[in-house]
Design an enzyme around this catalytic site. Structure first.
Site, PDB file in Angstrom:
ATOM      1  N   ARG A 194       0.752 -17.060   8.200  1.00 36.40           N
ATOM      2  CA  ARG A 194      -0.101 -17.870   9.304  1.00 36.40           C
ATOM      3  C   ARG A 194       0.311 -17.622  10.760  1.00 36.40           C
ATOM      4  O   ARG A 194      -0.270 -17.141  11.586  1.00 36.40           O
ATOM      5  CB  ARG A 194      -0.208 -19.383   9.073  1.00 36.40           C
ATOM      6  CG  ARG A 194      -0.909 -19.919   7.984  1.00 36.40           C
ATOM      7  CD  ARG A 194      -0.689 -21.392   7.699  1.00 36.40           C
ATOM      8  NE  ARG A 194       0.564 -21.704   7.553  1.00 36.40           N
ATOM      9  CZ  ARG A 194       1.377 -22.834   7.790  1.00 36.40           C
ATOM     10  NH1 ARG A 194       0.590 -23.832   8.646  1.00 36.40           N
ATOM     11  NH2 ARG A 194       2.392 -23.075   7.644  1.00 36.40           N
ATOM     12  N   ASN A 197      -3.457 -22.845   5.680  1.00 34.26           N
ATOM     13  CA  ASN A 197      -3.284 -22.730   4.059  1.00 34.26           C
ATOM     14  C   ASN A 197      -4.256 -23.613   3.581  1.00 34.26           C
ATOM     15  O   ASN A 197      -4.460 -24.571   4.281  1.00 34.26           O
ATOM     16  CB  ASN A 197      -1.770 -23.271   3.852  1.00 34.26           C
ATOM     17  CG  ASN A 197      -0.642 -22.084   4.275  1.00 34.26           C
ATOM     18  OD1 ASN A 197      -0.952 -21.058   4.474  1.00 34.26           O
ATOM     19  ND2 ASN A 197       0.612 -22.625   4.247  1.00 34.26           N
TER      20      ASN A 197
END
Length: 91
Positions: A20, A38
């Site tokens: 990320r 996520n």
């Protein structure tokens, strides 16, 4: 060039490896907006608005950085769920 919004789902070893934050860093250097997060099914979702070329550059940079850790990428063009100001990591 006109902009599109894509939902991109990355599978493989993409959680717990800085995916990320790396996506956010790469995206901040491109003319794209959106977010990365996520998912409970161990995939990572990217919602991104930009030109097709810019979105492809983001994907190519992630493939280069994470290599074989990415085992699958599912892409689809969607309606933008909101007007994005920049790119961010969401929980």
């Amino acid at each position: 060039m006109s902009e599109i919004t894509e939902q991109i789902l990355f599978s493989g070893r993409v959680q717990g490896v800085g995916f990320r934050h790396t996506t956010n860093r790469i995206a901040s250097g491109l003319p794209v907006r959106g977010f990365v997060r996520n998912l409970p099914n161990r995939r990572v979702e990217v919602i991104v608005t930009g030109t097709a070329v810019s979105i492809q550059r983001l994907i190519a940079a992630l493939r280069e950085y994470f290599g074989s850790g990415i085992t699958d990428i599912d892409r689809q063009i969607i309606e933008a769920p909101e007007n994005f100001e920049g790119f961010e990591v969401r929980r």
